[in-house]
Design an enzyme around this catalytic site. Structure first.
Site, PDB file in Angstrom:
ATOM      1  N   HIS A 215     -33.636  46.486  38.609  1.00  0.00           N
ATOM      2  CA  HIS A 215     -32.112  46.395  38.578  1.00  0.00           C
ATOM      3  C   HIS A 215     -31.937  45.444  40.237  1.00  0.00           C
ATOM      4  CE1 HIS A 215     -31.034  49.213  35.565  1.00  0.00           C
ATOM      5  NE2 HIS A 215     -31.959  50.000  36.250  1.00  0.00           N
ATOM      6  N   THR A 216     -31.752  44.282  39.829  1.00  0.00           N
ATOM      7  CA  THR A 216     -31.641  43.269  40.732  1.00  0.00           C
ATOM      8  C   THR A 216     -30.469  43.360  41.849  1.00  0.00           C
ATOM      9  OG1 THR A 216     -30.747  41.469  39.543  1.00  0.00           O
ATOM     10  CG2 THR A 216     -33.127  41.407  39.500  1.00  0.00           C
ATOM     11  N   CYS A 217     -29.407  43.886  41.386  1.00  0.00           N
ATOM     12  CA  CYS A 217     -28.329  44.093  42.000  1.00  0.00           C
ATOM     13  C   CYS A 217     -28.504  45.066  43.152  1.00  0.00           C
ATOM     14  CB  CYS A 217     -27.170  44.526  41.327  1.00  0.00           C
ATOM     15  SG  CYS A 217     -26.504  43.083  40.234  1.00  0.00           S
ATOM     16  N   PHE A 218     -29.356  45.909  43.020  1.00  0.00           N
ATOM     17  CA  PHE A 218     -29.625  47.114  43.887  1.00  0.00           C
ATOM     18  C   PHE A 218     -31.154  46.928  44.553  1.00  0.00           C
ATOM     19  CE2 PHE A 218     -26.830  48.803  40.363  1.00  0.00           C
ATOM     20  CZ  PHE A 218     -25.817  48.935  41.381  1.00  0.00           C
ATOM     21  N   ASN A 219     -31.946  45.961  44.070  1.00  0.00           N
ATOM     22  CA  ASN A 219     -33.219  45.661  45.020  1.00  0.00           C
ATOM     23  C   ASN A 219     -33.996  47.025  44.273  1.00  0.00           C
ATOM     24  OD1 ASN A 219     -32.445  43.376  45.924  1.00  0.00           O
ATOM     25  ND2 ASN A 219     -31.834  44.359  47.799  1.00  0.00           N
TER      26      ASN A 219
END
Length: 128
Positions: free
Chosen positions: A104-108
């Site tokens: 989940h790239t928004c949350f690393n």
């Protein structure tokens, strides 16, 4: 373009500072990424996580950029370096599985199944 170039902020920056803001840090020091990593369902001293970091630290520049892009959505380090990222590695099931790691790239956030061997871990991480 003129509004940006005539900005007092733009004029206050040196070229190196502007480049860092636009391009990010050039060096991808994964040991810095490791220092700030958090774990959910794993602990940093587990042999499995030690194997993961051995793999990630062995990556060449291209592989590091791919991994970074996979977990953050960008292949660039933020201003200040990789120590500024808050990577979270979360356990996402275990064997038997052929599931690839997801992110989940928004949350690393890296969702990582617990594979049965280091060779499978390497194969799945490099495939993802």
């Amino acid at each position: 373009v003129r509004r940006v170039c005539d900005s007092p902020l733009f004029n206050a920056l040196h070229s190196a500072e502007l480049e860092m803001i636009v391009c990010g840090e050039q060096e991808l020091d994964f040991s810095q990424l490791r220092k700030n990593a958090h774990y959910d369902g794993f602990s940093e001293d587990m042999p499995y996580i030690v194997s993961l970091w051995q793999l990630l630290l062995s990556f060449d520049v291209v592989q590091k950029k791919r991994f970074l892009s996979f977990v953050t959505g960008s292949d660039l380090a933020p201003v200040g370096g990789l120590q500024e990222l808050q990577l979270v590695i979360q356990r996402n099931g275990g064997e038997p599985t052929e599931r690839l790691p997801t992110a989940h790239t928004c949350f690393n956030l890296l969702l990582l199944p617990e594979y049965g061997s280091s060779s499978k871990l390497e194969r799945m991480v490099t495939t993802a």
